[in-house]
Structures are given as C-alpha cells and as structure tokens.
Write a protein that holds these residues in place. Sequence first.
Motif, PDB file in Angstrom:
ATOM      1  N   ARG H  29      68.543  60.298  -8.107  1.00 51.11           N
ATOM      2  CA  ARG H  29      68.110  61.689  -8.052  1.00 51.11           C
ATOM      3  C   ARG H  29      67.550  62.054  -6.690  1.00 51.11           C
ATOM      4  NH1 ARG H  29      65.315  60.912 -12.511  1.00 51.11           N
ATOM      5  NH2 ARG H  29      63.380  61.364 -11.418  1.00 51.11           N
ATOM      6  N   GLU H  33      69.279  67.386  -7.012  1.00 49.91           N
ATOM      7  CA  GLU H  33      69.700  67.436  -8.394  1.00 49.91           C
ATOM      8  C   GLU H  33      70.342  68.797  -8.627  1.00 49.91           C
ATOM      9  OE1 GLU H  33      67.613  66.547 -12.761  1.00 49.91           O
ATOM     10  OE2 GLU H  33      66.468  66.583 -10.923  1.00 49.91           O
ATOM     11  N   HIS H  39      70.114  73.606  -6.517  1.00 49.08           N
ATOM     12  CA  HIS H  39      70.220  72.223  -6.075  1.00 49.08           C
ATOM     13  C   HIS H  39      68.837  71.791  -5.628  1.00 49.08           C
ATOM     14  CE1 HIS H  39      74.552  72.967  -5.982  1.00 49.08           C
ATOM     15  NE2 HIS H  39      74.689  71.666  -5.994  1.00 49.08           N
ATOM     16  N   HIS H  42      65.075  66.922  -3.987  1.00 49.33           N
ATOM     17  CA  HIS H  42      64.027  65.924  -4.213  1.00 49.33           C
ATOM     18  C   HIS H  42      63.729  65.119  -2.951  1.00 49.33           C
ATOM     19  CE1 HIS H  42      63.848  66.780  -8.427  1.00 49.33           C
ATOM     20  NE2 HIS H  42      65.124  66.516  -8.612  1.00 49.33           N
ATOM     21  N   LYS H  70      61.836  70.269 -13.456  1.00 51.96           N
ATOM     22  CA  LYS H  70      62.417  69.129 -12.752  1.00 51.96           C
ATOM     23  C   LYS H  70      61.474  68.628 -11.658  1.00 51.96           C
ATOM     24  CE  LYS H  70      66.398  68.986 -14.870  1.00 51.96           C
ATOM     25  NZ  LYS H  70      66.836  67.838 -15.644  1.00 51.96           N
TER      26      LYS H  70
END
Lengths: 249, 249, 249, 249, 249, 249, 249, 249
Positions: H29, H33, H39, H42, H70
């Motif tokens: 990840r 993601e 998008h 991370h 997320k």
Amino acid sequence: MNSHSLHQLLTSVASGMTSVEEAAESLARLPFENIDYAHIDHHRSLRKGFPEVIFGQGKTPEHIIGIMEKMCANEKVVMVTRIDAEKANAVLAKIPDAKYYSDARMLIHSKGEIPNQGRGKILILSAGTSDIPVAKEAQLTAESMGNDVNTVFDVGVAGIHRLFHYRRQIEEASVLIVVAGMEGALPSVVAGMVSRPVIAVPTSIGYGVSFGGLTALFAMLNSCSSNVAVVNIDNGFGAGYMAAMINRI
Amino acid sequence: MNSHSLHQLLTSVASGMTSVEEAAESLARLPFENIDYAHIDHHRSLRKGFPEVIFGQGKTPEHIIGIMEKMCANEKVVMVTRIDAEKANAVLAKIPDAKYYSDARMLIHSKGEIPNQGRGKILILSAGTSDIPVAKEAQLTAESMGNDVNTVFDVGVAGIHRLFHYRRQIEEASVLIVVAGMEGALPSVVAGMVSRPVIAVPTSIGYGVSFGGLTALFAMLNSCSSNVAVVNIDNGFGAGYMAAMINRI
Amino acid sequence: MNSHSLHQLLTSVASGMTSVEEAAESLARLPFENIDYAHIDHHRSLRKGFPEVIFGQGKTPEHIIGIMEKMCANEKVVMVTRIDAEKANAVLAKIPDAKYYSDARMLIHSKGEIPNQGRGKILILSAGTSDIPVAKEAQLTAESMGNDVNTVFDVGVAGIHRLFHYRRQIEEASVLIVVAGMEGALPSVVAGMVSRPVIAVPTSIGYGVSFGGLTALFAMLNSCSSNVAVVNIDNGFGAGYMAAMINRI
Amino acid sequence: MNSHSLHQLLTSVASGMTSVEEAAESLARLPFENIDYAHIDHHRSLRKGFPEVIFGQGKTPEHIIGIMEKMCANEKVVMVTRIDAEKANAVLAKIPDAKYYSDARMLIHSKGEIPNQGRGKILILSAGTSDIPVAKEAQLTAESMGNDVNTVFDVGVAGIHRLFHYRRQIEEASVLIVVAGMEGALPSVVAGMVSRPVIAVPTSIGYGVSFGGLTALFAMLNSCSSNVAVVNIDNGFGAGYMAAMINRI
Amino acid sequence: MNSHSLHQLLTSVASGMTSVEEAAESLARLPFENIDYAHIDHHRSLRKGFPEVIFGQGKTPEHIIGIMEKMCANEKVVMVTRIDAEKANAVLAKIPDAKYYSDARMLIHSKGEIPNQGRGKILILSAGTSDIPVAKEAQLTAESMGNDVNTVFDVGVAGIHRLFHYRRQIEEASVLIVVAGMEGALPSVVAGMVSRPVIAVPTSIGYGVSFGGLTALFAMLNSCSSNVAVVNIDNGFGAGYMAAMINRI
Amino acid sequence: MNSHSLHQLLTSVASGMTSVEEAAESLARLPFENIDYAHIDHHRSLRKGFPEVIFGQGKTPEHIIGIMEKMCANEKVVMVTRIDAEKANAVLAKIPDAKYYSDARMLIHSKGEIPNQGRGKILILSAGTSDIPVAKEAQLTAESMGNDVNTVFDVGVAGIHRLFHYRRQIEEASVLIVVAGMEGALPSVVAGMVSRPVIAVPTSIGYGVSFGGLTALFAMLNSCSSNVAVVNIDNGFGAGYMAAMINRI
Amino acid sequence: MNSHSLHQLLTSVASGMTSVEEAAESLARLPFENIDYAHIDHHRSLRKGFPEVIFGQGKTPEHIIGIMEKMCANEKVVMVTRIDAEKANAVLAKIPDAKYYSDARMLIHSKGEIPNQGRGKILILSAGTSDIPVAKEAQLTAESMGNDVNTVFDVGVAGIHRLFHYRRQIEEASVLIVVAGMEGALPSVVAGMVSRPVIAVPTSIGYGVSFGGLTALFAMLNSCSSNVAVVNIDNGFGAGYMAAMINRI
Amino acid sequence: MNSHSLHQLLTSVASGMTSVEEAAESLARLPFENIDYAHIDHHRSLRKGFPEVIFGQGKTPEHIIGIMEKMCANEKVVMVTRIDAEKANAVLAKIPDAKYYSDARMLIHSKGEIPNQGRGKILILSAGTSDIPVAKEAQLTAESMGNDVNTVFDVGVAGIHRLFHYRRQIEEASVLIVVAGMEGALPSVVAGMVSRPVIAVPTSIGYGVSFGGLTALFAMLNSCSSNVAVVNIDNGFGAGYMAAMINRI
C-alpha cells in the motif's frame, strides 16, 4: 486672464484709459479662443484660479507653440506637462523665456515671482530614489501655483526608521503628497501618523506584478488609513495641483 | 481619548483631583489596548483628531461589541462602517444608544452634539438616484466629524442642465464630493467648474463593462480636470473623512 | 465593381458593344479574385455600397500594392488604413496617383469627385488636440464615402462652455462622431444634448489607468445617455464608415 | 412633455383656453423636477424626442413609483429597465396600468397606440435561444419608440445555412440589431452581408472565458466588417434606443 | 534517434557490425545529454515520434548552435522556432545546411526527403493576409513532420462567400487548422461545416481591444461549434504539431 | 556596518585604539545617511544581516555611484540589481573594483572571500535554457550572501526523466529555488519530491497568454504541492535572498 | 436525420414504399426547423456526423422540452449539457425516457445501443478528485458518440509516481483528455510521455489566483509540450466531442 | 506511514513478530491506494515528512470520509482544509474523533500529542481582526506539524506603534507569517525589521479594488523588502505548511 487682470481692465475702462472698444475686444477672447486644433480656455484662470495647463503628450511642437503663444500673452504662468526633451527644444527655439525641467518633463513659462497663496506648507515624500521624477513634477506644479514646498526622498517602508526621523516635518505639514511605486505602502503609514490630507501618487517603478504602477495604485486606494485620496499613476502634476487647491481653502 | 480630555486629565492631576496612580493607569491605555482579537488604537484621536473607525466587514457581532464597548468609554463618537442590518441588530441589543442607518450601512454612537470644526461647507453631489447610499455614507461621516454638509442627488451628465441649475451652491462649497457610477463622468464636469478640491467616489452602479465600479474609478483617475483625487469604489466613508480633513486645514 | 458599373456592363452587352465572352470574363471576377495571399472581394461594392478597405497593419508593401492594383482597376475609391509613412512611400512609388495622409495614417486612391450620398451632415467632435489624428481618420473615411462632414476639435468636458458654444451645430447634425481619450466623458454629454445617433470613438490618449484607451471605451459603453454606440479604440475609420452607413438610410 | 404637447399648450394659451398662469406653472416644470432623491428630466422629450427612461437597478420600489407618478402625468410612454419581478409587483400595486415583461425585465406604461415614426424596418437577430431575453428588451424598446420591428432567433454561426435562409429579410432591413453571446461572431457575418448599420449586442450567455459577455463584446469591437457599432453587455435597451434614433434620421 | 535507427543499431550489434562498446556508448546518450546550459532530450523521437524542437526566444545564438550540433548528428529533422533573422544568420554561419524561413521565423535542418506519415490531408485556412506568417509556421511544421498540407489564405467572415467557394476542399480535409486574428470568428464557421477536428490558432493581428490576440483566443474557446480546440496566440508551430499528431492516429 | 564590525569598533574604543570622537562619528552614520536623493540605510547589516541592495532600475548612473561610494566604505559586499550594460560601464569607470555580470544584470563589489554562513546546500533548477539569466541572478545573490549553491538547468516537465536523473541532488538540498516560465509547472513537481521549502520564481519567458510571466506566477501560487512560496516575476534576486535567509535559521 | 436514414429514405422512395410527397415533406425539414424560439439544425447529423447538442444554460424547461421533442423524433442520441437538477426534473416529467447524470449535469436520450465508431481508445485523466464532474461530462459525451473510454482519476503532479503507475494505459490510448484545475500542470507532463494528441480541459477548481480556472487554462495554452490543444474552462463536453472527432479520422 | 513506522515494520519483520506476508501487504500500500475517485498517496509521509492533506472544496462528504478512513489507519495526523460546517458535520457523524475548527474551516484528526519538530518559534501576525480566520488556519497547520506558534492580531500599518510594541517577539521568531488584506503593506514593514524569512499571506478582506485579495497579493510580491515570499490568497494552510518546512531545516 485672471480675476486680478479683469479688475484692472474694468478700472481702466472706468478711468477712460482703455476705450470701450478695446475692452470689448479683450473680453471677447475671455471664454475661449479657437485656433482650429485647440480651443484655448482663457476663462480658466477666472473660474479655477489657475490657467489651463498644456498636456504635451500626443501634441506636435507646432501645436504646443501655437497654444503657448496665445496663453503667454494673457497668463503669468504657463505650464506644459509630459513633454520630452526633443519637443521641448523645438518649443524653446521659439519661446526662449520658458524653462525646461528634464527630470519632471515639464516646460514652464512665468513672468516674475509667484506670490505665496497657500495657508501652510506642502510636504512631498518619496519612497525611493527612482520615484524622484514624479515627486519633482508635483513640486514644480505646487510651487508654480504659489506654495511653500518641502521634499524628503527615499524613505520607504523597508527601513521605516528613516521615515520616523522626519516625524516633526511630517506632523507640521498642512497637506502631504506621498509618492511610491512597487507595493505602494508608504501613504498608509504616513497617513496613520497625521491628521492632514494625504495625496497618494503611485509610480510605475517596479517590475513583474507592479503592472506599471497598477499595484501601487490599488494598494493606495485600499489604504487602511482613511485620510488618503489618490491620483493617476505617475501623475505628479495632478497631485501638486490638488495639494495647491487644498492648501488654498 | 482626545486632545481635550488629555488636557483635562493633566489639569486634574496638577490640581490634585486625580492621583498620579489613577492618571498613570489612564495614560497606560493611551497607545492601544489589546483585547486579543483587536488592538484598539486609543491614541488615534490625539494623533489624527478623530478616533479609530470600526470596519464591520468580516468581523463577528461579538468582535464589534467588544471593540465598541472599549471605545465608547473613551470617545465622543464611535462609527462602524460596512455593517449589515443583521449584525447591527445584534450590536444594538447590547449597545442600544447607537443608531443604525440602513441605506449607508453605518452604526454610529455619539455623546451629545458634535461641534462644527470645518472652515466652509462640504457639498455632496450624486450622478444618479442609485448612488444615494454611498453619498449618504459620505454625508454621515463628514457630519459626525463636525462639518456642515449639503447634498444634491441625481444630477448626472445625460441632462447636464440639471447640474448647472446648482451652479451657485457648487461654486460656494469649500470641498466637493462627487459620487457616480456607470461612466463616472460627473467629477470631471464639476471639477471644471470650480477652484476647489473635488473628491471623486466611484460606485458599483452599472452593469456589463462597469465592472462593479472599476470603469468609473478609472475614468475619474483619468479626469482631464486636475483638481480631482479619488477614493476606492463605494467608499463614501473615505470620501467623507478626507473631505473633513481638508475642510479643517 | 458597383451597382452602376454592373448595369453599364449589361447594357453594353445588350447593345452589342461588349461581347458575351468579354462580359463573362468580367463577371467571372465578380465574387472575388484569388491572388494567393489575398482573396479580393470585388463583390463588396455591390453588396455593401462601398468597396473592401485594405487594412495595412501586418501586410508587406508588396501585398498592399498587389491588392491595390487589382482594386484600382475596378473601383472609384480605394482606401488603405493603418499604413505608416515608410510603407506608404513604397506604395506611392508604384501607385503615384494615391495620396497619403500622415496624421490619419491613410492612403487613398480616388478617380474623380465623390458625389454626396448622405441625407444630412456628419459632425465630428474631439475632446482634445491630441485626439485629432483619430478624428481625421473618421473625417477622411466619411468624406470618401460621399458625405458632408464638419469638425470641431478640443472641446472636452474640463471647460464645458466651449462645447456649448457649438450647440446649434451639434443640434443640426444628422449623425455625430465623438472622439475622446482619458476619461471618455464627452460622448455622454453630447448625446444628452441631441436626438441623433452618436458614434463614440475612444482614443489611446492618456496614461496610467487610461490603459491605452480601455477606460475611455468602457466609460462610453456605460454611457448614461442611450443614443450612443461605440467602436474599437482609435478606430476612426470604423466610426466614419458606420456614420456614412447611417447617413445613407 | 414632448414637442407636440408644447405646441398644444402654447396654442391653448393663444386661444385663451389656458391662462398664462397655468401655462407658466406647467412650463416651470419643463427643465426638471427635484423630488429629493431624483431630478426628473421633463425636458428630455423635447430635447431627445423621447422621455427619460428609468434605470431600475439599485432603486427602491418607492423611488421608482415616485418617479413614474411624476412622469406618467406628462409622457405618453414611460419605461423602466432592469427591474426584477418582485420590484415590478410592488410598482404594479400602485400603478396597475403599467405592464411587466418578465423575460425582458421591463415595465412599460403607455397611453394609447404609439404611432410609427421610423423610415424602415428594424430587424433583430439572435445567435441562440438563450439570447432571447436581451433581444426582447431591444424589441420592446424600439417598438415603444414607434418602430416596425421583426425578429429571427437562434441563427448562430455553427449552422450558418439557417442564417442564409433569411437573406432577403436581412437585406431589406434599414437597421439591424444582432444579439450574441459566446464567441460573438454573428454580427461580423451579418454586417458582411448588408450595406446597413448593424448594432451589435453582446450577451452574458456562455461560461469560462466568455467572462459574462466580455469576450463577445471584444470580438464585436474587433469586427472585420466595418458597419458595426457596439453597446454594453446585455444592453438590449440601448440597442433598441440607438436603432430607433438611426431609423428616424 | 528514432525507432527506426534504434532497430538498425541493435541489428548491427546482432550481426557483429557494431561492437557492444560502440552500441553502449551510443545508447548511453539516449535519455538526454547535459551540455550545461541544456539537457537535450534524445529520447524524444522514440517517445513522441518526433525530436525535440528548439524554442529560439531567449536563447543566445551560441546556445542554439550548441544544441543543434548535438541534435543534427542524431536526427533527420531539427527545427528552431521563434528565431529572428539576426540570430538565424549567426546560426547559418556555423550550420550552413539549415534553411531559414523569415516570414515564419523558423530555421529547419533536414537530411533528405521527409516521407509522408499522415492518413489524410491537413488544410490550413487564414482569415486575413496579415495572418499568413502564423499559417506558414503551421504549414512548415506539419510538412516537416511528414504531412500533405494545403493552404487557403484571406477567407475571413466579412465576405463569407469566399470561404464557401472552398467547400469541397474543406470537407475533404482530415484535420483543419484555422488561423484568425481580430474577432476570431472563422474557426466557428468552418467547424460548423465539417465533421473533422479543427485546431484554431488566434493571431495577434488587430488593435485596441484585440489585446494582441486575446480576444480571438477567447472567442475561439467559446466557439458554439464543438469540434474546436485551441492553441496559444500566434502558435502556428503548436497547431502544426498537434495536427500532425492527429493525422497520424 | 555589520554586527562584527560594530564589535570591532567598540573593542577598539575599549582598548584606546579608537578615540571616543572617532567612534561617535562612525556610529552617527549608523541609522542612515541622507545624500539628498537617497537615504542610505547603514543600519541594515545590523538589523537584517546583510546590507541594503541597490535597485538599479530608474536610477541614474550618478545616483548609483553616489550610493555605492558611501556603502563600499562600510560594507563587505555591495550589490546592484537590474542594471543594464550601459549604466554598469558608467559605474565601472568610477568604481573599477566592482564586477558586472551581464546575463544576470548585476554589479557586485566585494572585499575578500565571503565566508559560508548557510546550514546546507541551496539547489537552483531551471525549466529551460531561456530561464538561465534569472537563475543566475538567484545564484549570484545567494553566493554573495555566503551560501553553497548548485545549479541544474533545462529540466522542464516536457521530458520529465531529465529531472528524475537528479533525484539525489534534489533530495539532499536544504532549500530549493525553481525557476520556470511558460506554464510554470516545474515547482509543483519538484516540491512533490522533497520535504524542503521550495522558492518558485516565475520568468517572463513565453509568449501569447504567458503574459510576461503572469501565467507562470499564478500557476505557482496555485501549486497543489504545499511547500512552495513564490516571489515576483523574474525576481531571481529575491529568491536568492529568501533562500539565504532560510538557509541561515 | 443521419447519412444512413437518408439512404433508407431514398431507397424507400425508389422502391415505391414511400411516396414522393412523403419523402419531400420529410426532406423539407432537413436543413432546419423553425419553432420560433429555436432553429433546430436537423442537417447537423449529415454534415457533422452527430446531431446538434442542446446547451441548457439560459433556456427555460419549456424551450428544452420543445427542442428535444422535435429532435428525439429524428435522432438516435439527443444530449442536453449544463442543465441543473431542477430543470432536468421538469424535462423528465415530459420525456421520461431520458436519463439525467447529476454530477456531469447532462441529460441524455438515446434509442438502443450506440455502436463503436472510434479507431482506438480514449483515456481520460483527472488531476484531482474535485475535477471528476468535468471528466465525467467528457466521458459521457465521448461514449454517446460511440467511443471506448477509460478513466483514471486523482493522479496530479504533487505525487507524480501515481501517474507513472499508469504509463502503459497512457501510452496505449489513441487520444487523451487531461482534466486539471489549480496550476493545470498535468497535461504538460502527460503530453511529454506520449506521441498522441492531448486535449487539455482546465477546471474551475482552486481559489484565489486560480481565477475560476483561468490560470489552469493559460498554463495549458503555454504548455512546453507541443501535442496539446485546449478547450474552454470546465468544458468536458467539448473535450469529449473533440476527442471523438479525432478518434474517428 | 512515516519514516518511523517503516523502521518499526522492518524491525518487526526482522524479529519475527510480523510475517513476511503481512509486511508485504502493508508495504504494497506504500506508494498509493486507488479507491476509484482518489489515489491516496501513502508514500507522502516518507517523502515529505507529513501526510497528504485533503483539500475539501469540490469533494462530496462521501469522498472525504472514504479518503479519511484509509488515511486515519496509517497516519498520526489527518487534516482536511476548506471544508464548510455542513460537510464537516456529515464527516463527523462517521468519524467522531476528528475535531472541526469553524473559523479556519479545518477538520483535524490526530492520534495523541504531536511532538515539537521545529528549531525555533513561528510567529503569526495579522493586520486586522477580519484576517484572523486565515491566520488561524496557518496556526492550526503549523501546530499540527509539530511547531511552537505565537500569534499577534490586529497590528496593521494605520497605527504602526502597535506593531513596534511587539518588536522583541518579532525579532526572536525564527520564521514569521504575516497575514493582511486591503493594501497588504504589513509584510514589507515586518520584513524590514528582521533577518528571518517572512511568509506573506494576502487575504480577501477589503472591497472595491482589493479584488478579493489580488491587490494585497501583488503588493506583497512587489515588496521592497527582500526576505518575503508569498502564497495564494487566503492560503493560511500553505503558509503554515511552508513555515513548518523552513523551521525544520
């Protein structure tokens, strides 16, 4: 023709020194004179206390000479603004008594000393050395209209202690003209220090987003100090004229 | 605190009526007071002859009330500009002595009569009926600062004989404020008629290429009459303030 | 080719003076002629009552000569606008019958007298002496299109009595063209005096926030007088053309 | 008061029907009437052939009613422009004889039929369906001023055969009004087809770089056809007024 | 280096004609080459099907020569845009095989014939004669990239029958480039006639509110025809490049 | 005068090397020096760690020489920005120790080596070869203020692999200056790669809607990366100065 | 009516299935149909391969229903753009077969499946999540015109590795649409990666100097990559239409 | 995921606490993601030292919730900017641990105390009370990024003694953020007092020619003090972020 010379004329008629015909002819020219490419407003001295000023830009030397010749006969002071050196020389060849000030781009013809007509002193401040030509235009205008004028140049806000050094002069002026380019911050700071009207003059000094003075103009119109009014970019003449009007009230 | 109350305080100390400690505390507040969200400039009456004016836009009613409460204790007149009816009502609930003028969007709190401090009369002209709110803001400001103010509304250039009807009033004013939207031509015409300073106020009245007053502003800055200086669009307050300053010289 | 010469041609064919082949060839050129870098619109005299006018800016002297040679063969009047002295001289070397007007930057080739085709008089007013070149472009255009044209220059609003002196001439014109730079106020004032259409022409005279005429343009579009329509900045040609069209209805 | 009713008044005096005092009072109102918030220009019908038109934007319903009541007494047709439905209803409650046109945002009060005063027909073309409200404002204005008006809507340049279908109507009009938003191309194409004056009206229809009509305005001012003059964005009223003036020459 | 020469190199290695060391050196230059004042993107032919093009403005002749010398060694066609005659001559003194096109201000160096790589024909239309230099820049670019290009100049909307004369050519093109200044109306009209993509190029031809092409640009972006996309003002190069990309799909 | 030389002076007084009178005279110049057309801010080195920098635009060579002569006596480094070759030569004739950098249009006078005062390295990236002069101005400024500076030129986003080649250098810099014209996209991409402050400098390279750098400026202010702050168009000097300030924290 | 249904009609006449009168009536509607407030261009499918699209802004629901009813009878797909939910519901009450897409503000009526008419795939990229509505408008348009469309959202330049993850999809597309607000940098980066045409769509996402998308628009027009052409701000429809035209060559 | 949690993960793998599969999934990840409409980057904590910040404008509450869910799993601090109260409430219903700051229009979710990561103190000054919301946004951002932040509000240049009262605090800060609307003069004055970097933030407070903050922005970019860099109008977030980056060097 101004208010004083009108009185003289009428007195002269009353005393028989001037014939009625001569006076009539003289007064006939009063409202304006049509010289085809211009309508000279001889009335203006009477109406506004100061004769018409010739805006040099876009006029040929021949136009300027023609207008000056008509006006110099009637007025104590005749000013031409926005006149470059080349045109000025062409005019001086015909009217050698006039004087050209190259940094202010002004041509001035005056007869004798100009008497002081103002109540107090006008103080002109400039933010930078590069703003001096505009400040000079304001100075020459106000002086030609009979005012006592002081100047302090290059006291912008990047080193604000320089400005505070002149605190007394600033507080003693009856009208202030503040000339600045770039961010145009000086008028706000000066106006915050005094209880007098401040005429702000934006200049075209700067680059990029100075937009030829537009940023300074808008900043001045947005001044958080309320005793500020503004004239056009680089319009030292207008600022000097307005200050003279205020100083005469 | 103004110049007069400062003298009173010092005289009171001299006579023993006020202790040095009390005076010190009082003077300590002189430069400004920090109430976290604002630094109230109590010094301003002394420095500029008129207290700070509260710019209502973007402030919460709580902010305005907090600032007014501090100022009303020290000043004869406290003005809030650009305050809408809803905010004004919230303020009036706490400060019922103030008065709201909805067309000028001003809130004014004053103690007693305001003495006349001006040399002559200020005349306010508007080009159209739609420009009246801005003209009213100028009028209220100049009157609150101790001036004798006259108004003539709806005398724009499309029927110029209406303007000429007021020629005498125009010629007798010591300072003129001219308010106009659309093409903003009125200040040039008025300024051509007098030898007095004209403060031009562009308004946002118009549509299309009036650009919310920008066209009128630029036209006024380009005035072919020289005794014109300009304030921000719809800035009746600034015009009234500037005229008051000029009228006091 | 105009409506008259078309009739002549057809009559000539009818009478046997011109062969069908010759007429066909002549008419084949009617819609337009492709000379590679230009499609000359010979049709335009028929369709619009006046031939195509050559816009000089951005064209080489060779282009202008090539287009003129084709047009002069067919048209009574051929005009080139926005052509500087250097280019004009190059053209005159080839087409010596044309005449160059340096102040209006126009080059005109005409065969014989131009008959008057207008209903009334066109009056052209300019606010300042510096606006004269644009006014002259309008004058030459309207005269070349068969109109009776008068001019009064330098009657701007800063001394509005000069304008009122010409009240009768203003009221008698059937179409008016008003040329002004700076604040562009003159068309509003003039239009307020008459019941005739006023074509306003902004000029690039001014500085600072005149923005090369943009302020005058916007002021004119915002005119509080309704009988005003506007053409592009410095577009004396367009104003003269439009006035001629109106005067012919 | 218009030219005709002035004659009637004077005839009535001559015949003894109206006393001198009554006539004097009536004529005293001629130049204008000051109702504090407005100077109603009763003179305008005489001077311009059509009474003052009330610009509704920025006026309260009370202002509009007050002005209308004074004018309706003297004029055959009174028009209010830029008046929204809410204000219009407030006015109609007091002046029920007037009629509101919601798409054109106009309120019109007229007494009896309006006689035709134009020489030819005025044709109004719109580029799109969305431009119709502006076109309607032009139509109502020109009709109220005594003109014969035709309209053709939604004939923009993306499908230019639709326009050519109306070629005869276009060629027969004496004045044309062309209304378009977006790229504003239609006036150039129409003007290229006729020898008549074209009044171009940019509209605020479009998005992004249409800038609320500015792009269409500038495109029209840059028209490569010369018989085009332009009015302010969405100014259907001005276009109708100007066309009526032209059609009356 | 393009896709073809990469294959050749690798085949040559496979056959032993080129040593691994030589190939490695050659390929090492593939991503880009740093010559201090520039990072030449040798990769671009592979990635984009056409080598980097040198933007001449703001570069010294030495910079241009240095970059060209590196590129000419590897590429079949090397183009320099926006290069004036003086700089071009300085470059030609060092690289005499290149050819300068003064109207389009382009310098092109090519080795041998350029094979046709397009599916159909590209048609370039210009509104006026003055727009030809920009149209020529588009033409040279598209031809250098292997396309069959036709041109029709001076078919603007003021005489729209000239355009319709070329209806067949217009309908047969696979991609169209339409170049126009002033009001920029031509692309809308052309796009309304075809089912092919139209690349619109605004030019800086015009004056006043043409704003150096901005009005034409905005008009084109507002086109009421949907098969139009636009490139920067005077960007004939970009239009030619984009058309070539489209014609290759 | 800087902090170090102030200590030296006082130590010298303490030790008897310098008389009190001499020290007093020297310190008297500390706040500023009035040379009529300028108020030199000798205080600035103490206050800001670096002496005043002379903005050359709009100043005469005489002004520049006068200011430099006063400053060179007191400061280790004196810089003049925005000075063209002609003015620079006039200055160099009087102050031959200074050095002119024609591409950056800077004139620098320094005494001895400048010690490194920064924490880390400053990296300057330019999008194109044409942006190098602005990048050079930033480099000279930052180096004159005692920083270790690296440069990478011509790594714009059209071939983004060139930029990624320098990933390590980019990640190791403590402050980055990114110079770009046209669409001004490079600072966003670079700022997205690092956790360091990025000073973005828009340049006037481009044409059409680059508006002399305005588009790049606005794009940078809209950066979707948050570690970006922006200086004026072409203001390499300001970027270098700001980066030096940051690198010294 | 499209090319196919025209053939069917004529074949039907040839075979006697349709009488000449019926065919004539049907064909009479071909060029356009005047329903007073609109001229429906039935010709457009034949001429441009796709029927007229209804621009919803500024039209009443009644206008839209009237136009749709005429078009739905003749066309396979009818699209309305820029239609808000309230208007859409009013239309759906009359034309329930249509479908409303609220994020794209489109209303689409189609009969049966739309056959694929494109050569390759169209790929739509968006810089941010907030740009999705515009991207969706492009997607719906291109799909309705018979294209295979892929989308990748939120791959802006602040984290450019996200974009590179989709390198293969990017390289395989035959036409790309890149949608971005703020600094509008994404199209330049994408265009630098491919040899295909890129249609750039600026969006109004952003604040301050994003100027409702103007900054992104100008950045895209200044792209240093040459295979970019641009449509109006938020004009997803235009981008989808143009991409469909390109994909069909 | 930040640098620290990456180390933890790898150590955990090394010690057998985490299986290779779990670690792989977690690291998979890392770059980003894809959740269809976004998008999530991370990677950003690692690359830039702070996670991606969610720009609330133009996103639906569902989008914001999806992205936050997320991110909150992986990051210590998650910030949403430009989110109004209504959207914030919708988000808080799902993510009740977050906190909404209505004046700054920010939503912040943080786990535990944020450790101080800055070298010195950040000082935030505002010119007026109305500028406080923007100043607060800067403060919250810088504090969330681990900085010690002080604030002083309402110290504009109209009463400059208020500013000088805080001279010591100003001189001791390592980075300064100066927030001002109207004429935007405060950053120049502050920057003239210190040798530290000043981040200037223009606000949209003002009216008329403040143009929603544009005048303040341009004034700041034109600052005659050189240690000033500027962020977008009202971009308190960007200023806080940039100051945090600088304070960390």
